[in-house]
Design a protein around this motif. Sequence first.
Motif, mmCIF file in Angstrom:
data_model
loop_
_atom_site.group_PDB
_atom_site.id
_atom_site.type_symbol
_atom_site.label_atom_id
_atom_site.label_comp_id
_atom_site.label_asym_id
_atom_site.label_seq_id
_atom_site.Cartn_x
_atom_site.Cartn_y
_atom_site.Cartn_z
ATOM 1 N N LYS A 1 0.812 -1.208 0.000
ATOM 2 C CA LYS A 1 0.000 0.000 0.000
ATOM 3 C C LYS A 1 0.850 1.264 0.000
ATOM 4 N N GLU A 2 2.148 1.169 0.389
ATOM 5 C CA GLU A 2 3.003 2.342 0.380
ATOM 6 C C GLU A 2 3.321 2.811 -1.039
ATOM 7 N N ARG A 3 3.060 1.941 -2.029
ATOM 8 C CA ARG A 3 3.280 2.326 -3.427
ATOM 9 C C ARG A 3 1.965 2.699 -4.122
ATOM 10 N N MET A 4 0.857 2.670 -3.375
ATOM 11 C CA MET A 4 -0.456 2.949 -3.963
ATOM 12 C C MET A 4 -0.915 4.354 -3.591
ATOM 13 N N LEU A 5 -1.421 5.080 -4.567
ATOM 14 C CA LEU A 5 -1.858 6.459 -4.378
ATOM 15 C C LEU A 5 -3.335 6.577 -4.736
ATOM 16 N N LYS A 6 -4.058 7.346 -3.933
ATOM 17 C CA LYS A 6 -5.448 7.672 -4.234
ATOM 18 C C LYS A 6 -5.474 9.046 -4.895
ATOM 19 N N VAL A 7 -5.999 9.099 -6.106
ATOM 20 C CA VAL A 7 -6.032 10.333 -6.891
ATOM 21 C C VAL A 7 -7.495 10.721 -7.112
ATOM 22 N N SER A 8 -7.805 11.998 -6.932
ATOM 23 C CA SER A 8 -9.177 12.471 -7.142
ATOM 24 C C SER A 8 -9.153 13.825 -7.831
ATOM 25 N N TRP A 9 -10.273 14.161 -8.481
ATOM 26 C CA TRP A 9 -10.392 15.415 -9.219
ATOM 27 C C TRP A 9 -11.877 15.756 -9.401
ATOM 28 N N GLU A 10 -12.118 16.985 -9.787
ATOM 29 C CA GLU A 10 -13.475 17.442 -10.040
ATOM 30 C C GLU A 10 -13.835 17.210 -11.506
ATOM 31 N N ARG A 11 -14.934 16.501 -11.777
ATOM 32 C CA ARG A 11 -15.332 16.207 -13.158
ATOM 33 C C ARG A 11 -15.946 17.427 -13.843
ATOM 34 N N ASN A 12 -16.382 18.407 -13.058
ATOM 35 C CA ASN A 12 -16.976 19.593 -13.683
ATOM 36 C C ASN A 12 -15.963 20.348 -14.534
ATOM 37 N N SER A 13 -14.687 20.236 -14.152
ATOM 38 C CA SER A 13 -13.632 20.945 -14.888
ATOM 39 C C SER A 13 -12.962 20.075 -15.938
ATOM 40 N N GLY A 14 -13.437 18.879 -16.142
ATOM 41 C CA GLY A 14 -12.837 17.956 -17.109
ATOM 42 C C GLY A 14 -12.529 16.627 -16.456
ATOM 43 N N LEU B 1 -5.811 15.859 -6.642
ATOM 44 C CA LEU B 1 -5.490 15.662 -5.233
ATOM 45 C C LEU B 1 -4.874 14.278 -5.098
ATOM 46 N N VAL B 2 -3.592 14.235 -4.706
ATOM 47 C CA VAL B 2 -2.850 12.975 -4.635
ATOM 48 C C VAL B 2 -2.536 12.691 -3.177
ATOM 49 N N LEU B 3 -2.995 11.557 -2.671
ATOM 50 C CA LEU B 3 -2.771 11.155 -1.285
ATOM 51 C C LEU B 3 -2.355 9.695 -1.243
ATOM 52 N N PRO B 4 -1.470 9.328 -0.336
ATOM 53 C CA PRO B 4 -1.056 7.918 -0.235
ATOM 54 C C PRO B 4 -2.128 7.079 0.442
ATOM 55 N N ALA C 1 -15.728 7.360 5.137
ATOM 56 C CA ALA C 1 -16.347 8.677 5.237
ATOM 57 C C ALA C 1 -15.322 9.726 5.635
ATOM 58 N N GLY C 2 -14.342 9.354 6.501
ATOM 59 C CA GLY C 2 -13.314 10.311 6.921
ATOM 60 C C GLY C 2 -12.523 10.829 5.749
ATOM 61 N N PHE C 3 -12.118 9.942 4.855
ATOM 62 C CA PHE C 3 -11.349 10.368 3.692
ATOM 63 C C PHE C 3 -12.195 11.227 2.759
ATOM 64 N N GLN C 4 -13.425 10.883 2.589
ATOM 65 C CA GLN C 4 -14.269 11.652 1.676
ATOM 66 C C GLN C 4 -14.484 13.064 2.182
ATOM 67 N N ASP C 5 -14.675 13.253 3.523
ATOM 68 C CA ASP C 5 -14.847 14.600 4.073
ATOM 69 C C ASP C 5 -13.574 15.410 3.913
ATOM 70 N N TYR C 6 -12.421 14.770 4.204
ATOM 71 C CA TYR C 6 -11.155 15.459 4.082
ATOM 72 C C TYR C 6 -10.880 15.834 2.622
ATOM 73 N N GLU C 7 -11.168 14.909 1.739
ATOM 74 C CA GLU C 7 -10.936 15.139 0.313
ATOM 75 C C GLU C 7 -11.824 16.277 -0.191
ATOM 76 N N ALA C 8 -13.082 16.316 0.262
ATOM 77 C CA ALA C 8 -13.999 17.356 -0.187
ATOM 78 C C ALA C 8 -13.524 18.739 0.241
ATOM 79 N N SER C 9 -13.022 18.847 1.469
ATOM 80 C CA SER C 9 -12.556 20.148 1.930
ATOM 81 C C SER C 9 -11.334 20.618 1.150
ATOM 82 N N ILE C 10 -10.414 19.707 0.839
ATOM 83 C CA ILE C 10 -9.214 20.059 0.072
ATOM 84 C C ILE C 10 -9.594 20.496 -1.338
#
Length: 310
Positions: free
Chosen positions: A181-194, A253-256, A286-295
Motif C-alpha cells: 500500500k506504500e506504493r499505492m496512491l489515491k487520486v481524485s479530481w473534479e469532473r466539472n472541470s474535465g 489531489l494525490v494522497l497515499p 467517510a473520513g477520507f471523503q470529508d477530508y478530500e472534499a474540503s481540500i
Amino acid sequence: MAGGRGTAAEEDENVDHYAVLGLPSGEEGAKLTLKEIEKAYRNQSRIRHPDKRPNDPNATADFQQLKTSFEVLKDEASRCVFDARLRARRERLVRDSFLDAKRRKLATDLEERERAAEAAEAADPVKQAERREKDVAARLQEELAEFQARKAKKPAAAPTSTSKSSEQVKKEENGGVALDKERMLKVSWERNSGDYTAVKLRELFEKFGGVEDVVIRSKSSKKRGSAIVVMSSKEAAVAATHSMCGSLSNPLLVLPVQAAASDISSSFPTKSAEPVNPNLSNIIGAGFQDYEASIMKKLQKANDLKKNTQ
C-alpha cells in the motif's frame, strides 16, 4: 413367434374396423345395425377380392384385413370391446388437446406478466435507481477482481533469507498477492472541470517514476472522479505525493493509501512511527471523503481567485 403375435396385436389395436369396411366410425359407427355391417362387407368383398386385383401385391393382405374387421364387428361382444377402445382413444385425444391449449395459455400469461413487470420497472424511477446501483456495484467488484488478478500474475521476488519478512507475511495473508500500500496512491479530481483517463494519469505520474497500474473507479459520482495509481517504488510514490500534478484548471489531489515509513520518520523525527491521517487508511471511508472534499473546495476557490485576478 411370440414377438410376431405381439406386433400383430399392437397393429390390430390401431385398426379402425369401421373404416376398413368403409363405414363411419365413432358414435355413428356404434349405432350401425348388423345388417348394415354385413351389406358393407359384401360390397367391399366384391371390390377388393384378390381376383379383381391381380397386379396388386397387397391385395391378399388387404382382403384378409377386411375379413378380420368383419369378424370383429359381427360379434356383439368383440364389437362392444372395440367401441369402448375407440371411445377411450377419442377421449384421450380431447384431453391432450385441452392440455396443449392450457400449456399455451400458461406460457402466454407468463410472457405478459414479464412484459408488465418490465414496463412497471421502466416507469418507476426508484426501481431504475436500484438497478443502476446494483450494476455499478457489480462493475466495481469486477474491476477489483481484475486488479487482483493482474497483481497475482506478476512474478514475486525471490526471498533473500530463510526467515519470513513482514512483506512475505502480508503476501501470505492476502492469498499470495503482496499488496504494497506504500506504493499505492489515491487520486481524485473534479469532473466539472474535465475528466482524466487512465492513459492521461499514467502519462502524468510517469514523471515521478515507473507506473505499474492505473485503475479508474466506477463513475458512481458525477461531480468527482477518482483512481488508484500503483507506482513501481515507494520513492516514486512519495515524490508524486509531495508534488501536485494535473492541469491548473482541474488539479489533482494525490494522497497515499498508506504513508511510507521513511516519509513518516523524515517528517516527524522526534515522534514514534504512527499512521499519518488515520482516517485516510480506508480509501472509501467517510473520513477520507470529508477530508478530500474540503481540500478540493480550497483548490477550486484558489483556482477561481487566480482566474479573477487575471
